[in-house]
Design a protein around this motif. Structure first.
Motif, PDB file in Angstrom:
ATOM      1  N   ILE A 102       0.389  -1.005   0.352  1.00 52.22           N
ATOM      2  CA  ILE A 102       0.073   0.115   0.114  1.00 52.22           C
ATOM      3  C   ILE A 102       1.070   0.996  -0.025  1.00 52.22           C
ATOM      4  CG2 ILE A 102      -1.052   1.147   1.674  1.00 52.22           C
ATOM      5  CD1 ILE A 102      -2.539  -1.447   2.508  1.00 52.22           C
ATOM      6  N   ALA A 103       2.208   0.918   0.975  1.00 53.04           N
ATOM      7  CA  ALA A 103       2.765   2.595   0.986  1.00 53.04           C
ATOM      8  C   ALA A 103       3.243   2.602  -0.482  1.00 53.04           C
ATOM      9  CB  ALA A 103       3.677   1.989   2.059  1.00 53.04           C
ATOM     10  N   GLU A 104       4.071   1.326  -1.374  1.00 47.72           N
ATOM     11  CA  GLU A 104       4.905   1.497  -2.728  1.00 47.72           C
ATOM     12  C   GLU A 104       3.632   2.166  -3.316  1.00 47.72           C
ATOM     13  OE1 GLU A 104       7.498   1.467  -5.002  1.00 47.72           O
ATOM     14  OE2 GLU A 104       7.790   1.222  -2.916  1.00 47.72           O
ATOM     15  N   ILE A 105       2.177   1.816  -3.150  1.00 47.91           N
ATOM     16  CA  ILE A 105       1.678   2.316  -4.591  1.00 47.91           C
ATOM     17  C   ILE A 105       1.215   3.952  -4.472  1.00 47.91           C
ATOM     18  CG2 ILE A 105      -0.668   2.478  -4.320  1.00 47.91           C
ATOM     19  CD1 ILE A 105      -1.012  -0.942  -4.423  1.00 47.91           C
ATOM     20  N   ASP A 106       1.289   4.005  -3.026  1.00 43.45           N
ATOM     21  CA  ASP A 106       1.049   5.609  -2.793  1.00 43.45           C
ATOM     22  C   ASP A 106       2.511   6.021  -2.876  1.00 43.45           C
ATOM     23  OD1 ASP A 106      -1.958   5.354  -1.438  1.00 43.45           O
ATOM     24  OD2 ASP A 106      -1.195   4.782   0.641  1.00 43.45           O
ATOM     25  N   ARG A 107       3.197   5.724  -2.798  1.00 43.19           N
ATOM     26  CA  ARG A 107       4.130   6.943  -3.277  1.00 43.19           C
ATOM     27  C   ARG A 107       4.413   6.443  -5.117  1.00 43.19           C
ATOM     28  NH1 ARG A 107       9.482   5.716  -6.107  1.00 43.19           N
ATOM     29  NH2 ARG A 107       9.430   3.545  -5.816  1.00 43.19           N
ATOM     30  N   ARG A 108       4.213   5.481  -5.942  1.00 43.37           N
ATOM     31  CA  ARG A 108       4.331   5.289  -6.965  1.00 43.37           C
ATOM     32  C   ARG A 108       3.436   6.360  -7.440  1.00 43.37           C
ATOM     33  NH1 ARG A 108       7.089   0.851  -9.094  1.00 43.37           N
ATOM     34  NH2 ARG A 108       8.558   0.865  -7.548  1.00 43.37           N
ATOM     35  N   LYS A 109       2.003   5.849  -6.645  1.00 37.52           N
ATOM     36  CA  LYS A 109       0.524   7.622  -7.194  1.00 37.52           C
ATOM     37  C   LYS A 109       1.224   9.275  -6.947  1.00 37.52           C
ATOM     38  CE  LYS A 109      -3.097   4.806  -6.555  1.00 37.52           C
ATOM     39  NZ  LYS A 109      -4.489   4.701  -5.786  1.00 37.52           N
ATOM     40  N   ALA A 110       1.930   9.434  -6.469  1.00 38.96           N
ATOM     41  CA  ALA A 110       2.449  10.166  -5.802  1.00 38.96           C
ATOM     42  C   ALA A 110       3.577  10.945  -7.387  1.00 38.96           C
ATOM     43  CB  ALA A 110       3.140  10.618  -4.396  1.00 38.96           C
ATOM     44  N   GLU A 111       4.239  10.284  -7.502  1.00 41.86           N
ATOM     45  CA  GLU A 111       5.561   9.878  -8.667  1.00 41.86           C
ATOM     46  C   GLU A 111       5.057   9.911 -10.034  1.00 41.86           C
ATOM     47  OE1 GLU A 111       9.105   7.170 -10.656  1.00 41.86           O
ATOM     48  OE2 GLU A 111       8.084   6.747  -8.842  1.00 41.86           O
ATOM     49  N   LEU A 112       3.578   9.326 -10.106  1.00 42.29           N
ATOM     50  CA  LEU A 112       2.666   9.586 -11.139  1.00 42.29           C
ATOM     51  C   LEU A 112       2.104  10.786 -11.346  1.00 42.29           C
ATOM     52  CD1 LEU A 112       1.239   8.203 -13.616  1.00 42.29           C
ATOM     53  CD2 LEU A 112      -0.576   7.264 -12.469  1.00 42.29           C
TER      54      LEU A 112
END
Length: 111
Positions: A74-84
């Protein structure tokens, strides 16, 4: 509007052409980056959904939950969404830059 000599107009056309090429390359690179990040988010989401499925692998899913795998995903998804979101903003800026270059190209061709 004053006319400029042909040689200068040709040089300007060449320079603007180079800027257009650079803007197109930047935009393409950012588009590829956005697609890559979207694919990574989808892959992580699928892995997370796989942990939710009940069945034979309950023990594995239970261990993953207990050892924080779900929270990390979940943390990785949140990080990737911010990067996106950041890359999408850069992509929009690159589109605007390309529009400006194309407008300049049109203006030079009017000379």
């Amino acid at each position: 509007m004053t006319l400029i000599p042909r040689k200068q107009a040709a040089q300007l056309q060449t320079l603007v052409g180079i800027k257009r090429q650079k803007a197109e390359q930047d935009m393409l690179s950012l588009q590829m980056e956005v697609r890559r990040i979207e694919a990574e988010i989808a892959a992580i989401s699928e892995n997370l959904k796989a942990l939710d499925r009940t069945g034979e692998e309950y023990d594995g899913a239970s261990l993953a939950r207990r050892h924080g795998a779900v929270e990390r995903m979940i943390a990785e998804i949140d990080r990737r969404k911010a990067e996106l979101a950041a890359r999408q903003a850069e992509l929009e800026a690159a589109r605007e830059a390309l529009k400006r270059v194309m407008h300049s190209e049109d203006r030079i061709s009017d000379l």
